[in-house]
Design a protein around this motif. Structure first.
Motif, PDB file in Angstrom:
ATOM      1  N   LYS A  56      45.064  71.360  30.251  1.00 38.35           N
ATOM      2  CA  LYS A  56      46.410  72.021  29.911  1.00 38.35           C
ATOM      3  C   LYS A  56      47.001  72.314  31.363  1.00 38.35           C
ATOM      4  CE  LYS A  56      44.979  74.991  26.996  1.00 38.35           C
ATOM      5  NZ  LYS A  56      43.692  74.562  26.898  1.00 38.35           N
ATOM      6  N   SER A  57      45.993  73.286  32.159  1.00 36.68           N
ATOM      7  CA  SER A  57      46.378  73.547  33.277  1.00 36.68           C
ATOM      8  C   SER A  57      46.591  72.490  34.522  1.00 36.68           C
ATOM      9  CB  SER A  57      45.331  74.809  33.958  1.00 36.68           C
ATOM     10  OG  SER A  57      45.206  75.817  33.177  1.00 36.68           O
ATOM     11  N   SER A  58      45.735  71.668  34.263  1.00 36.79           N
ATOM     12  CA  SER A  58      45.886  70.273  35.427  1.00 36.79           C
ATOM     13  C   SER A  58      46.933  69.654  35.023  1.00 36.79           C
ATOM     14  CB  SER A  58      44.614  69.492  35.051  1.00 36.79           C
ATOM     15  OG  SER A  58      43.546  70.217  35.201  1.00 36.79           O
ATOM     16  N   GLY A  97      42.019  82.243  34.964  1.00 31.39           N
ATOM     17  CA  GLY A  97      41.516  81.190  35.747  1.00 31.39           C
ATOM     18  C   GLY A  97      42.476  79.827  35.980  1.00 31.39           C
ATOM     19  N   ASP A  98      43.910  80.148  35.283  1.00 28.33           N
ATOM     20  CA  ASP A  98      44.516  78.887  35.164  1.00 28.33           C
ATOM     21  C   ASP A  98      44.970  78.289  36.616  1.00 28.33           C
ATOM     22  OD1 ASP A  98      44.236  78.110  32.411  1.00 28.33           O
ATOM     23  OD2 ASP A  98      45.668  80.180  32.239  1.00 28.33           O
ATOM     24  N   ARG A  99      45.085  79.367  37.564  1.00 27.97           N
ATOM     25  CA  ARG A  99      45.750  79.010  38.840  1.00 27.97           C
ATOM     26  C   ARG A  99      44.730  78.235  39.878  1.00 27.97           C
ATOM     27  NH1 ARG A  99      49.700  82.715  40.609  1.00 27.97           N
ATOM     28  NH2 ARG A  99      50.085  81.893  42.147  1.00 27.97           N
ATOM     29  N   ILE A 146      54.720  77.005  29.719  1.00 28.32           N
ATOM     30  CA  ILE A 146      54.160  78.135  29.284  1.00 28.32           C
ATOM     31  C   ILE A 146      52.702  77.616  28.514  1.00 28.32           C
ATOM     32  CG2 ILE A 146      54.152  79.724  27.404  1.00 28.32           C
ATOM     33  CD1 ILE A 146      57.314  79.042  27.445  1.00 28.32           C
ATOM     34  N   GLU A 147      51.671  77.985  29.264  1.00 28.09           N
ATOM     35  CA  GLU A 147      50.311  77.286  28.741  1.00 28.09           C
ATOM     36  C   GLU A 147      49.812  78.532  27.944  1.00 28.09           C
ATOM     37  OE1 GLU A 147      47.394  76.373  31.823  1.00 28.09           O
ATOM     38  OE2 GLU A 147      45.697  76.542  30.421  1.00 28.09           O
ATOM     39  N   THR A 148      49.458  78.088  26.690  1.00 26.54           N
ATOM     40  CA  THR A 148      48.859  79.025  25.841  1.00 26.54           C
ATOM     41  C   THR A 148      47.195  79.248  25.976  1.00 26.54           C
ATOM     42  OG1 THR A 148      48.186  77.599  24.051  1.00 26.54           O
ATOM     43  CG2 THR A 148      50.431  78.254  23.980  1.00 26.54           C
TER      44      THR A 148
HETATM   45 MG   LIG Z   1      44.074  76.324  31.631  1.00 28.41          MG
END
Ligand SMILES: [Mg+2]
Ligand code: B12
Ligand SMILES: Nc1nc2c(ncn2[C@@H]2O[C@H](COP(=O)(O)OP(=O)(O)OP(=O)(O)O)[C@@H](O)[C@H]2O)c(=O)[nH]1
Lengths: 346, 136
Positions: A56-58, A97-99, A146-148
């Motif tokens: 998701k984050s990527s 840690g999504d950053r 918006i990442e859940t």
């Molecule tokens: Mg993520």
């Protein structure tokens, strides 16, 4: 510093600080939301949900980058990202840690990334995510991603908040039909099979497609989040259902680590936006969302106001009479609210 | 309102690949109830200052084992001040010789932690600094 004025003037420090106030639900944060509300309603809210670690984050990183550097001479959009990670139920702490996956967005003044902890909420977002998104909307961001939380119990919250919901899956998650939660297909506007470089893509894709076919059209129409879609014949590639007034969730393959499939993904997101606009679903959903929000707020405030007028002792007494089965819950409510009978449509 | 949440950025500036310590520290702070934003390896001072700003953190922790601390730390401090975040508490950990540690403290770093520091020490000191109390 007047944070609201700062936010409207595009000051990033004011924006960051106001988000903190809103996240902590302080009086200053509430007052700011009142003042900012008339500036909201413009941004396109894009939800990104799916199992933990599916990428998701990527993908958020790549989607944001694509909006910042559009091909054919279009104006770049201002992009905000809100990434939610779970809080520990034991300590209340959180590791956000999504950053780590969003380093391409650094140094771009047209991008703003904010991490949030879920703070006890179970729906994949935190209680204040919607309010934080409002602040970003008022601040003039065109696209808000918006990442859940990856392990959301039920991700309906994101479908209610976002205009366009992406559900990201990946091969090898124990695949197959069982692993793909039923609810998640109902909220998906776009299904993404990321990590398409991994073995088993076809299986995952097939499982998603056949589940989509199984999903009842009627249920899609009247589902809790009011999604359109009658003939759920899944198609691949860019959706073509615009003039039919029906949105068919496309199933798209991506490889985030190679930035592959992103152009098609962004095209599908834009196509869905056009669909919402053309069919009037944008307004419909806005109406529904605001109504839900108002209802929830009313309930919370009414209960809180009523609680101010009853003593702890009285409540404790009623609960113990419930426990002794002297009183039924409905009778207890009648008594506490001093009603002859509870309204039929409560 | 619930108890105030402390938000901390844990970052690894420069080309230093030693991330064990940063991860240990990030986890310890999380287990102490803080919200820890972890940015991963190879962050420039600019990236760190930007993340600190967007995340509106109460404290920043820099982990450096590469020997480049005297170049990196002052730059982070300078950028944060330019951003209006001079009031945010900055901590440093890793392999930092004594004399350098003193120089960093003189520049406004609140504390420097070397190998083997028990987590209770930096957890308490960060919490105390943010909440404006004396460390327990
Ligand atoms: Mg993520
Ligand atoms: C393990 C290790 C490695 C591993 C790293 C694995 C990883 N992913 O982290 C590997 C083998 C990859 C490695 C490689 C190298 N290493 Co090396 N490595 C070490 C070693 C032995 C231990 C580091 C460690 O993980 N400690 C455990 C953790 C938990 O402790 P810590 O990081 O110190 O963190 C604690 C405190 O410092 C403090 N802390 C640290 N950061 C922060 C941040 C905050 C905010 C707070 C509050 C506290 C805090 O709290 C932590 C917990 O107590 C050290 C020697 C040593 N004894 O420190 C050398 C050491 C760091 N490496 C060194 C060197 C030179 C290298 C290499 C350049 C080549 C080489 N000689 O091996 C490469 C470079 C790699 C790179 N790309 O940067 C030197 C650095 C010299 C210097 N700075 O002047 C050291 C000191 C060894 C030495 N004496 O020469 N290394
Ligand atoms: N092979 C492969 N790995 C990928 C791909 N996309 C992401 N990854 C890797 O998968 C891991 C998780 O990626 P993230 O983007 O952090 O996934 P996420 O869904 O945001 O994870 P959570 O937020 O923790 O749920 C990372 O190591 C990525 O490098 C891909 O397309 N192919």
């Amino acid at each position: 510093m007047d944070l609201v004025a700062g936010v409207l003037a595009g000051e990033r420090l004011a924006l960051a600080r106001l988000i903190t106030q809103v996240e902590n639900d302080t009086p200053e944060g509430r007052e700011a939301l009142n003042r900012l509300f008339s500036h909201t309603g413009k941004a396109h809210l894009i939800g990104v949900t799916g199992s933990p670690g599916t990428g998701k984050s990527s993908l958020v990183n790549l989607i944001a980058k694509a909006y910042r550097t559009p091909a054919d001479g279009m104006q770049p959009c201002k992009v905000a990202v809100v990434a939610v990670d779970p809080s520990s139920p034991f300590t209340g702490g959180a590791l956000l840690g999504d950053r780590v996956r969003m380093r391409d967005l650094a140094g771009d003044p047209g991008v703003f990334v904010r991490s949030m902890a879920s703070r006890g909420a179970l729906g994949g977002l935190s209680h204040s995510t919607a309010a934080v998104v409002q602040v970003l909307d008022a601040a003039g961001f065109d696209k808000i991603l918006i990442e859940t939380v990856g392990a959301g119990q039920s991700e309906v919250d994101i479908a209610r908040l976002a205009h366009t919901t992406l559900v990201v899956e990946a091969p090898g998650l124990g695949d197959d039909i069982q692993a793909i939660k039923a609810g998640i297909l109902e909220i998906a506007d776009i299904l993404v099979v990321n990590k398409a470089d991994r073995p088993g893509v076809e299986n995952t894709e097939r499982a998603l497609r056949s589940n989509l076919e199984l999903a009842h059209p009627e249920r899609m129409r009247t589902g809790s989040c009011g999604r359109g879609g009658k003939a759920n014949q899944p198609k691949s590639g860019a959706p073509e259902a615009l003039d039919e007034q029906i949105w068919v969730p496309p199933v798209l393959r991506t490889i985030a680590t190679q930035a592959s499939g992103v152009t098609e993904l962004v095209a599908a997101i834009e196509c869905h936006l056009a669909h919402l606009r053309v069919t009037g679903e944008w307004q419909e959903r806005e109406h529904e969302r605001l109504q839900t929000e108002l209802n929830q707020l009313l309930q919370a405030v009414l209960v809180a106001r009523w609680r101010e007028g009853v003593s702890e002792a009285e409540l404790r007494d009623v609960v113990s009479r419930l426990q002794d089965r002297e009183l039924s819950p409905l009778k207890a409510v009648e008594q506490l609210l001093d009603l002859d009978a509870v309204p039929e449509s409560y | 309102m619930a108890e105030r949440k402390i938000r901390v950025l844990v970052a690894k500036p420069g080309l230093d690949g030693h991330d064990r310590g940063a991860k240990v520290v990030a986890r310890a702070l999380r287990d102490a109830g803080m919200e820890v934003i972890y940015t991963g390896l190879r962050q420039t001072p600019e990236m760190i200052a930007e993340a600190a700003l967007q995340e509106d953190v109460d404290a920043v922790g820099l982990s450096i084992l590469s020997g480049a601390h005297m170049a990196l730390v002052p730059r982070v401090l300078e950028l944060m001040r330019a951003n209006g975040q001079g009031g945010v508490h900055v901590f440093v950990g890793g392999i930092i010789p004594e004399t350098d540690a003193q120089a960093l403290l003189d520049q406004g770093i609140l504390a420097v932690y070397g190998p083997g520091t028990p987590s209770s020490k930096y957890v308490n000191e960060i919490r105390a600094a943010v909440l404006g109390e004396v460390a327990a």
